[in-house]
Motif scaffolding. Structure first.
Motif, short mmCIF file in Angstrom:
data_model
loop_
_atom_site.label_atom_id
_atom_site.label_comp_id
_atom_site.label_asym_id
_atom_site.label_seq_id
_atom_site.Cartn_x
_atom_site.Cartn_y
_atom_site.Cartn_z
N ILE A 11 33.41 50.68 -53.75
CA ILE A 11 32.21 50.65 -52.90
C ILE A 11 31.02 51.27 -53.63
CG2 ILE A 11 31.16 51.60 -50.80
CD1 ILE A 11 33.86 51.29 -49.43
N LEU A 12 31.29 52.37 -54.30
CA LEU A 12 30.21 53.03 -55.05
C LEU A 12 29.71 52.13 -56.18
CD1 LEU A 12 28.49 55.53 -55.59
CD2 LEU A 12 30.35 56.42 -57.03
N VAL A 13 30.62 51.51 -56.90
CA VAL A 13 30.22 50.61 -57.98
C VAL A 13 29.39 49.45 -57.44
CG1 VAL A 13 31.08 48.95 -59.68
CG2 VAL A 13 32.15 51.22 -59.49
N PHE A 14 29.86 48.88 -56.32
CA PHE A 14 29.12 47.76 -55.71
C PHE A 14 27.72 48.19 -55.28
CE2 PHE A 14 27.86 45.43 -51.87
CZ PHE A 14 27.81 44.14 -52.38
N ALA A 15 27.62 49.40 -54.67
CA ALA A 15 26.32 49.88 -54.21
C ALA A 15 25.37 50.10 -55.38
CB ALA A 15 26.50 51.18 -53.42
N VAL A 16 25.90 50.65 -56.48
CA VAL A 16 25.05 50.88 -57.66
C VAL A 16 24.58 49.55 -58.24
CG1 VAL A 16 25.02 51.74 -60.03
CG2 VAL A 16 26.06 53.12 -58.21
N LEU A 17 25.47 48.59 -58.35
CA LEU A 17 25.09 47.28 -58.89
C LEU A 17 24.07 46.58 -58.00
CD1 LEU A 17 28.55 45.94 -60.15
CD2 LEU A 17 26.62 46.75 -61.54
N LEU A 18 24.33 46.62 -56.68
CA LEU A 18 23.40 45.99 -55.74
C LEU A 18 22.04 46.67 -55.79
CD1 LEU A 18 22.83 43.99 -53.46
CD2 LEU A 18 23.69 45.70 -51.84
N GLY A 19 22.08 48.01 -55.83
CA GLY A 19 20.82 48.74 -55.90
C GLY A 19 20.04 48.40 -57.16
N GLY A 20 20.75 48.24 -58.28
CA GLY A 20 20.08 47.89 -59.53
C GLY A 20 19.41 46.53 -59.45
N VAL A 21 20.12 45.58 -58.85
CA VAL A 21 19.55 44.23 -58.71
C VAL A 21 18.33 44.25 -57.80
CG1 VAL A 21 19.99 41.92 -57.79
CG2 VAL A 21 21.73 43.07 -59.16
N LEU A 22 18.44 44.96 -56.67
CA LEU A 22 17.32 45.01 -55.73
C LEU A 22 16.13 45.76 -56.32
CD1 LEU A 22 19.32 45.70 -52.45
CD2 LEU A 22 18.26 43.55 -53.17
N TRP A 23 16.43 46.82 -57.10
CA TRP A 23 15.35 47.55 -57.77
C TRP A 23 14.62 46.62 -58.74
CZ3 TRP A 23 14.71 48.49 -62.99
CH2 TRP A 23 13.69 49.41 -63.33
N TYR A 24 15.37 45.79 -59.44
CA TYR A 24 14.77 44.87 -60.41
C TYR A 24 13.91 43.82 -59.71
CZ TYR A 24 14.45 41.73 -64.43
OH TYR A 24 13.97 40.94 -65.45
N ILE A 25 14.39 43.30 -58.60
CA ILE A 25 13.63 42.27 -57.86
C ILE A 25 12.40 42.89 -57.19
CG2 ILE A 25 13.74 40.60 -55.96
CD1 ILE A 25 16.73 40.31 -56.59
N ASP A 26 12.59 44.05 -56.56
CA ASP A 26 11.49 44.83 -55.98
C ASP A 26 10.57 44.00 -55.08
OD1 ASP A 26 9.88 47.01 -55.48
OD2 ASP A 26 8.78 46.89 -57.38
N PRO A 27 11.09 43.43 -54.00
CA PRO A 27 10.28 42.51 -53.18
C PRO A 27 9.12 43.19 -52.43
CG PRO A 27 12.32 43.02 -52.05
CD PRO A 27 12.44 43.61 -53.42
N HIS A 28 9.17 44.52 -52.28
CA HIS A 28 8.09 45.22 -51.58
C HIS A 28 7.13 45.91 -52.56
CE1 HIS A 28 10.77 45.60 -47.73
NE2 HIS A 28 10.44 44.36 -48.03
N GLY A 29 7.35 45.72 -53.86
CA GLY A 29 6.46 46.34 -54.83
C GLY A 29 6.48 47.85 -54.83
N GLN A 30 7.64 48.44 -54.51
CA GLN A 30 7.72 49.90 -54.39
C GLN A 30 8.06 50.59 -55.71
OE1 GLN A 30 10.64 50.64 -51.39
NE2 GLN A 30 9.43 49.77 -49.74
N PHE A 31 8.59 49.83 -56.67
CA PHE A 31 9.06 50.46 -57.89
C PHE A 31 8.25 50.05 -59.12
CE2 PHE A 31 12.60 49.85 -54.92
CZ PHE A 31 12.91 51.18 -54.69
N GLY A 32 7.23 49.26 -58.90
CA GLY A 32 6.31 48.93 -59.98
C GLY A 32 6.83 47.93 -61.00
#
Length: 366
Positions: A11-32
């Motif tokens: 679960i932790l591995v999945f959360a980290v991978l999902l978080g990395g993908v979402l951080w890269y996509i950044d649909p709300h422009g929160q991470f620059g």
């Protein structure tokens, strides 16, 4: 026990991978990241970046504060009339704490602010006392509201809030939207754009208005449910938010500047609907009474432009149920900058020369 550890580990591995993908996509422009289009506009972050660049060119002396309902007020018009260099620092869904945080942040950048023009929305004093997500995620602005709190703790809280937001259904849905848009190579006209001084353009709406295809009735209807929802849950004015507003007034005055406040307008259809289905009318009266009291105690100039007829506008000068168009903004700016309006309530010795001239005005005082 071993099985549980394995499950939790995956679960932790999945959360980290999902978080990395979402951080890269950044649909709300929160991470620059800027690698994909964004589905929402974070005006706070965009205007902080614009303000830094604008301030580097020359000192900013005047601020327009408020929500998106005041974004069409043109800083150039205010600069021409007052002789001060203005920046429009209105942000989406602004509440009273945003006004205070932005003023303090602008001052912290070294801007010699001499005048603040504040368009106050009644809902900016909502008694839910919940921070809007774009402020909650913004450590730089949140630190302005907690000067006694350790900066690393505020930054950690803001970052945790941003990360938690990544794992919501809304964030996942928006990530899918921008990936699909990129896959289709869509090149849509942006809904909103800011100029260097914070002024707002609605490119699509402005093109449709020029082409004669803009449907105001449809836009007003689409906008109404959001305001019904907002005022449906608002029971009274928040003492906490009112304190933030009064703190802003007193800090501007203590810094040697002047501040004016007006109640921002709503489309007549919106006002009628809210009056029939929510506590809006009573909340508006409470806001008027509280501003009168504030004016009496601090000398701040306050005006009531809650309805468009109060500044010479009408039901046609709008883009939707709450946002005035260029013509409406020009009429409101003209009334706000009438000769008597810019100076009253502040010692004349403290005013710029062009603001200290006397004259008959047509402002709508409370």
């Amino acid at each position: 026990m071993h099985f549980l550890k394995v499950v939790l580990g995956w679960i932790l591995v999945f959360a980290v991978l999902l978080g990395g993908v979402l951080w890269y996509i950044d649909p709300h422009g929160q991470f620059g990241g800027g690698r994909f289009p964004t589905v929402t506009l974070d005006a706070r972050r965009q205007k902080m970046s614009l303000f830094r660049a604008y301030e580097r060119q020359a000192p900013v002396q005047g601020l327009i504060l408020g929500s998106s309902r005041s974004m069409k007020l043109d800083p150039q018009v205010f600069s021409k009339k007052t002789g001060l260099r203005y920046f429009n620092f209105t942000v989406d869904a602004a509440k009273a704490e945003d006004y205070l945080a932005i003023y303090r942040w602008a001052r912290a950048q070294g801007a010699p602010i001499r005048q603040v023009m504040l368009g106050l929305d009644v809902e900016a004093l909502h008694d839910d006392n919940v921070l809007f997500s774009n402020l909650k995620h913004n450590a730089d602005l949140r630190r302005m509201l907690s000067p006694g709190q350790e900066a690393p703790l505020v930054t950690l809280s803001a970052n945790v809030s941003r990360i938690k937001d990544m794992f919501t259904l809304n964030f996942l849905r928006d990530a899918a939207k921008v990936v699909m848009a990129r896959a289709r190579s869509e090149n849509r006209v942006p809904f909103m754009e800011f100029t260097a001084n914070g002024y707002l353009h609605y490119p699509g709406r402005e093109q449709a208005r020029a082409a004669g295809t803009f449907n105001l009735t449809r836009e007003v209807s689409a906008c109404l449910p959001g305001y019904l929802s907002t005022f449906g849950t608002m029971r009274s004015l928040s003492p906490q938010r009112w304190q933030d507003l009064e703190t802003l007034v007193r800090e501007v005055q203590a810094d040697g500047g002047q501040i004016e406040i007006w109640i921002s307008p709503l489309h007549p259809t919106t006002t009628d609907l809210l009056a029939s289905q929510t506590r809006y009318t009573r909340l508006l009266e409470q806001t008027r009474a509280a501003l009168q009291d504030l004016s009496r105690r601090t000398g701040v100039r306050v005006r009531d432009y809650a309805s468009p007829d109060r500044f010479g506008s009408n039901a046609q000068n709008w883009y939707d149920c709450a946002h005035i168009d260029n013509q409406g903004a020009a009429l409101l700016s003209s009334r706000l900058l009438s000769e008597d309006g810019a100076a009253q309530g502040t010692p004349r010795a403290a005013l710029p020369a062009r603001l200290s001239r006397s004259g008959k005005g047509n402002g709508h005082g409370l």
